[in-house]
Motif scaffolding. Sequence first.
Motif, PDB file in Angstrom:
ATOM      1  N   ASP A 128     -25.899   5.977 -20.555  1.00  0.00           N
ATOM      2  CA  ASP A 128     -26.371   5.905 -19.172  1.00  0.00           C
ATOM      3  C   ASP A 128     -27.882   5.730 -19.226  1.00  0.00           C
ATOM      4  N   VAL A 281     -23.545  -2.856 -15.444  1.00  0.00           N
ATOM      5  CA  VAL A 281     -22.708  -2.826 -14.236  1.00  0.00           C
ATOM      6  C   VAL A 281     -22.888  -4.085 -13.401  1.00  0.00           C
ATOM      7  N   LEU A 329     -27.382   1.621  -6.732  1.00  0.00           N
ATOM      8  CA  LEU A 329     -26.629   2.359  -7.740  1.00  0.00           C
ATOM      9  C   LEU A 329     -27.547   2.740  -8.898  1.00  0.00           C
ATOM     10  N   ARG A 331     -27.848   4.913 -12.627  1.00  0.00           N
ATOM     11  CA  ARG A 331     -27.047   5.464 -13.724  1.00  0.00           C
ATOM     12  C   ARG A 331     -27.779   6.655 -14.339  1.00  0.00           C
ATOM     13  N   TYR A 364     -23.425   6.392 -10.702  1.00  0.00           N
ATOM     14  CA  TYR A 364     -22.240   5.887 -11.384  1.00  0.00           C
ATOM     15  C   TYR A 364     -22.431   5.999 -12.895  1.00  0.00           C
ATOM     16  N   GLY A 365     -21.363   5.959 -13.633  1.00  0.00           N
ATOM     17  CA  GLY A 365     -21.385   5.664 -15.052  1.00  0.00           C
ATOM     18  C   GLY A 365     -22.070   6.636 -15.983  1.00  0.00           C
ATOM     19  N   THR A 371     -16.939   1.941 -15.082  1.00  0.00           N
ATOM     20  CA  THR A 371     -17.204   1.493 -13.719  1.00  0.00           C
ATOM     21  C   THR A 371     -16.497   0.161 -13.510  1.00  0.00           C
ATOM     22  N   GLN A 375     -13.967   0.394  -8.106  1.00  0.00           N
ATOM     23  CA  GLN A 375     -15.019   1.315  -7.685  1.00  0.00           C
ATOM     24  C   GLN A 375     -16.117   0.580  -6.915  1.00  0.00           C
ATOM     25  N   THR A 393     -21.030   9.434  -5.299  1.00  0.00           N
ATOM     26  CA  THR A 393     -20.698   9.124  -6.682  1.00  0.00           C
ATOM     27  C   THR A 393     -19.465   8.229  -6.686  1.00  0.00           C
ATOM     28  N   ILE A 394     -19.310   7.441  -7.750  1.00  0.00           N
ATOM     29  CA  ILE A 394     -18.092   6.651  -7.935  1.00  0.00           C
ATOM     30  C   ILE A 394     -17.579   6.878  -9.355  1.00  0.00           C
ATOM     31  N   GLY A 395     -16.287   6.679  -9.526  1.00  0.00           N
ATOM     32  CA  GLY A 395     -15.677   6.804 -10.851  1.00  0.00           C
ATOM     33  C   GLY A 395     -15.159   8.185 -11.180  1.00  0.00           C
ATOM     34  N   SER A 404     -17.929  12.144  -3.890  1.00  0.00           N
ATOM     35  CA  SER A 404     -17.334  10.928  -4.448  1.00  0.00           C
ATOM     36  C   SER A 404     -16.701  10.056  -3.376  1.00  0.00           C
TER      37      SER A 404
END
Length: 534
Positions: A128, A281, A329, A331, A364-365, A371, A375, A393-395, A404
Amino acid sequence: MAKEKKFLTCDGNQAAAHISYMFSEVASIYPITPSSTMAEYVDEWAAAGRKNIFGEVLRVQEMQSEAGAAGAVHGSLQAGALTTTYTASQGLLLMIPNMYKIAGELLPAVFHISARALAAQALSIFGDHQDVMAARQTGFAMFFSGSVQEVMDLSAVPHLATLESRIPFMNIFDGFRTSHEIQKVEEMQQEDLIPLIDQDALKAFRERALNPNNPVTRGTAQNDDIYFQSREAANPFFEKVPDIVEKYLNEIYKITGRKYGLFDYYGAEDADRVIIAMGSVTEAIKETVDYLNAKGEKVGLVAVHLYRPFKAEAFLACVPKTAKRIAVLDRTKEPGALGQPLYMDVKDCFFGKADAPTIVGGIYGLSSKDTTPAQIMSVYENLAMNMPKNDFTIGIVDDVTFKSLPMKEEVAVDEKTYEAKFYGLGSDGTVGANKNTIKIIGDNTNKYCQAYFAYDSKKSGGFTASHLRFGDDPIRSTYLVNTPNFVACHVPAYLHLYDVTKGLKKGGTFLLNSVWSKEDVGNYLPDNVKKYLA
């Protein structure tokens, strides 16, 4: 007559090492995952007598720690040698004190970083941006690439720009997802890059080297009467960096035919929803943008290359005027902050602007959390809401602070590419065999190919999954294979531990490597596998 393209099947670390070897005279190294193979490559090439741009064999020196490696880089630069190093994570943190000195003394250098998570509540070797974001205040310029091809194309830019600008650079790409992803890419040739070197800037760098015949005073102590002023005196050097970088990006375009900018826009010209991101990403987002726009939506992406210094005018010129909603986004995670670093920079660019879009941010990630396009679709759907969720957040499914976005079912956004997944055990030969397979395809056919290997930090004896793709077009899928055409399971016990047929496309192939006979195998298969095979 057009020059014939030369292709190379390699990972991101090899691509970065290939370019850095050309421009470097000294490499001061200390290994740390996932950057170690960059140093291994340059050490191997130096031992074999490979010559750099200057007709010399690179001098490689392994130190006792990353702090020692950074100190050796500092000293070598002061002596007038073009010097580089390779690091990540805690290794980069150990270099920070020397990075302040290198930047403060305006010494041209490039640190190649395969960005990795930091040890917080636990250690993680995976990728990340936490490490590079912890070093963004040092005065190093920060340049990001999003794919193996971008690493090959763009790694020369920091080397060329640092000489002319005197500002040191971090050349950054995602640990594991880019550093260890194998792709078939067009190889940059040394003879194409030699004419781009600013010979006057190189001569000036040599002349500034410490020399007993021309003594100077450096490394002084300054008091309150002068320190502040001399710190601000470096501003003009930083202000010139974006234009210098843009100049060399245009030169790379002339060589490769691939256009890059400080910021790259991809998507609908009249997009109303736009994502801002950097790193690997961006490739997955491009796939998702094409998929959604083909369905009539109007979405886009701004991919960041030069993050520091951040040129607001170039960024704003890249964002479509039609954009009403923006998601940024990041990381990385800065606990307690009002927002993550890239998000805060984007917010600042639009501060006070008339008709500024609604801007939200998300994480993310972390630690190579996969990812996927599903997502990214959640992010665009969030932007379409009347009140888009911020600080999301995603994932993951956040059942603690409920930040999320909803998890969606995975979809195949690229039906042209053949995808295969192989389940194996660390050291059983599955990963090695698949590396050989993808290199055979890349080196001996006209197909583009991609290989990525997922394994836990135990490696030997642990779970492995090999994710392979190949097709007629360049592959942008910077995520695990979730909708395979082919699945092979070499460990029968995995049938009861993992959903090995999950996502397998209709008409796909499932190969089970076991000791069971054809007549008996049905007695051992779990119901979900039987259901798929039926």
